[in-house]
Motif scaffolding. Sequence first.
Motif, mmCIF file in Angstrom:
data_model
loop_
_atom_site.group_PDB
_atom_site.id
_atom_site.type_symbol
_atom_site.label_atom_id
_atom_site.label_comp_id
_atom_site.label_asym_id
_atom_site.label_seq_id
_atom_site.Cartn_x
_atom_site.Cartn_y
_atom_site.Cartn_z
ATOM 1 N N LYS A 85 0.821 -1.211 0.000
ATOM 2 C CA LYS A 85 0.000 0.000 0.000
ATOM 3 C C LYS A 85 0.855 1.262 0.000
ATOM 4 C CE LYS A 85 -4.264 -1.839 1.976
ATOM 5 N NZ LYS A 85 -5.219 -1.806 3.121
ATOM 6 N N ASN A 86 2.120 1.113 0.377
ATOM 7 C CA ASN A 86 3.058 2.237 0.321
ATOM 8 C C ASN A 86 3.955 2.162 -0.912
ATOM 9 O OD1 ASN A 86 3.181 4.121 2.932
ATOM 10 N ND2 ASN A 86 2.503 2.080 3.567
ATOM 11 N N ASP A 87 3.512 1.363 -1.892
ATOM 12 C CA ASP A 87 4.197 1.249 -3.194
ATOM 13 C C ASP A 87 5.641 0.780 -3.070
ATOM 14 O OD1 ASP A 87 2.009 2.014 -4.774
ATOM 15 O OD2 ASP A 87 2.376 4.128 -4.332
ATOM 16 N N ILE A 88 5.867 -0.191 -2.178
ATOM 17 C CA ILE A 88 7.200 -0.758 -1.993
ATOM 18 C C ILE A 88 7.201 -2.212 -2.478
ATOM 19 C CG2 ILE A 88 8.969 -1.389 -0.318
ATOM 20 C CD1 ILE A 88 8.026 0.935 1.409
ATOM 21 N N PRO A 89 8.024 -2.557 -3.456
ATOM 22 C CA PRO A 89 8.138 -3.946 -3.915
ATOM 23 C C PRO A 89 8.563 -4.869 -2.777
ATOM 24 C CG PRO A 89 9.200 -2.455 -5.462
ATOM 25 C CD PRO A 89 8.880 -1.651 -4.235
ATOM 26 N N ILE A 90 8.050 -6.094 -2.801
ATOM 27 C CA ILE A 90 8.332 -7.025 -1.708
ATOM 28 C C ILE A 90 8.786 -8.389 -2.213
ATOM 29 C CG2 ILE A 90 6.789 -5.944 -0.028
ATOM 30 C CD1 ILE A 90 4.700 -8.118 -0.750
ATOM 31 N N TYR A 91 9.656 -8.987 -1.402
ATOM 32 C CA TYR A 91 10.072 -10.385 -1.550
ATOM 33 C C TYR A 91 9.629 -11.053 -0.253
ATOM 34 C CZ TYR A 91 13.391 -14.360 -1.692
ATOM 35 O OH TYR A 91 13.992 -15.614 -1.668
ATOM 36 N N ILE A 92 8.757 -12.045 -0.360
ATOM 37 C CA ILE A 92 8.229 -12.715 0.830
ATOM 38 C C ILE A 92 8.826 -14.108 0.932
ATOM 39 C CG2 ILE A 92 6.157 -13.313 2.128
ATOM 40 C CD1 ILE A 92 4.542 -11.665 0.153
ATOM 41 N N ASP A 93 9.471 -14.383 2.048
ATOM 42 C CA ASP A 93 9.933 -15.743 2.274
ATOM 43 C C ASP A 93 8.708 -16.659 2.340
ATOM 44 O OD1 ASP A 93 12.009 -17.518 2.585
ATOM 45 O OD2 ASP A 93 11.920 -17.470 4.772
ATOM 46 N N LYS A 94 8.778 -17.808 1.689
ATOM 47 C CA LYS A 94 7.601 -18.673 1.624
ATOM 48 C C LYS A 94 7.200 -19.154 3.023
ATOM 49 C CE LYS A 94 9.727 -22.319 3.008
ATOM 50 N NZ LYS A 94 9.305 -22.965 4.258
ATOM 51 N N PRO A 95 5.898 -19.441 3.234
ATOM 52 C CA PRO A 95 4.768 -19.140 2.363
ATOM 53 C C PRO A 95 4.318 -17.698 2.551
ATOM 54 C CG PRO A 95 3.955 -20.177 4.355
ATOM 55 C CD PRO A 95 5.463 -20.131 4.478
ATOM 56 N N ILE A 96 3.445 -17.243 1.652
ATOM 57 C CA ILE A 96 2.890 -15.903 1.835
ATOM 58 C C ILE A 96 2.168 -15.861 3.178
ATOM 59 C CG2 ILE A 96 1.360 -14.143 0.899
ATOM 60 C CD1 ILE A 96 1.673 -15.541 -1.851
ATOM 61 N N SER A 97 1.345 -16.870 3.416
ATOM 62 C CA SER A 97 0.618 -17.018 4.678
ATOM 63 C C SER A 97 0.210 -18.473 4.818
ATOM 64 C CB SER A 97 -0.625 -16.123 4.685
ATOM 65 O OG SER A 97 -1.448 -16.420 5.809
ATOM 66 N N LEU A 98 -0.025 -18.913 6.057
ATOM 67 C CA LEU A 98 -0.575 -20.257 6.273
ATOM 68 C C LEU A 98 -2.043 -20.306 5.877
ATOM 69 C CD1 LEU A 98 0.988 -21.279 9.723
ATOM 70 C CD2 LEU A 98 1.741 -21.947 7.434
#
Length: 304
Positions: A85-98
């Motif tokens: 929402k603050n226009d910042i690209p993200i890399y999420i360590d898996k998983p995104i969510s359970l």
Amino acid sequence: MTVRIGVIGLGDIAEKAYLPVLSQREDIELVICTRNTDMLNRLAHKYRLKEKVQTADELIEKKVDAVFISAATDAHAELAQKLLKNDIPIYIDKPISLDFHESQSIAELAKETGNLAMVGFNRRFAPRVSELKDHGKPDLLFMQKNRFAVQDPIRLSVAEDFIHVVDTLRFLMDTEATLANVSYKRDGDKLNHLVIQLTGESCTAIGVMNRNGGVNEEIIEYSTGHDKYVVDGLVETTHYHDKNKNVSTFNAWDTTLYKRGFYSIVDHFLDCVKNNLEPDQSIADSLVTHQLCEEIVKKIDSGV
């Protein structure tokens, strides 16, 4: 081109994988973030980092160009939402969510905001795994990722650990995959072992995990008709052709993080950030892996 990169959540995987890789790069300015003051100070000293903050809001104020989310899994969705929402690209360590619906909402938010988002499935970037696709399309795949006496709740076991098996099989199948069969043994709410079958165009894939086995191991068998390639522990490939057998290993100087794909996946994400490119594995594609894991969980226990 120098970019400012944040790392939020400085747990085990951040300390063992992401910080060692990121701290070696001369083209980034690194900002680390955690509420744990002792850890924050220790890692800032270890990697000689000048910038450190304790909250996501402070990290945003630092005007970072992208963020690696390596916090506890139950914090992923909230952090991802705030950053996107603050226009910042993200890399999420898996998983995104359970929770699959949370994962789905983050993928949708990335699309709505037009922000780059990538999930950290490092096996796609591990050299011994990715090079298998150079040998032609497989007709039969087998992957087992076993654990020594580690029995966790069903959802955690599938969405946190077995998800690597599902995603690696999908990557190597290189075609739309359908969940054809699920076989398992459970001890109450804990998962003992799991076997799945995925089917795709001209390809069958089997995934296995024994969480109460006698050894930690990871083996991939990749069959292309008259040739079979076996990758052991992501580091050694044995090629079988009739009675011939050839073993390929890494150079003695190659590091564990290179062998496990962390250098390549970080390079890829940062290249996408710098050049505004879509990741080779989009978050939409990663969501398919999450959806298959959700199907597996429901097959094991519709009440979970």
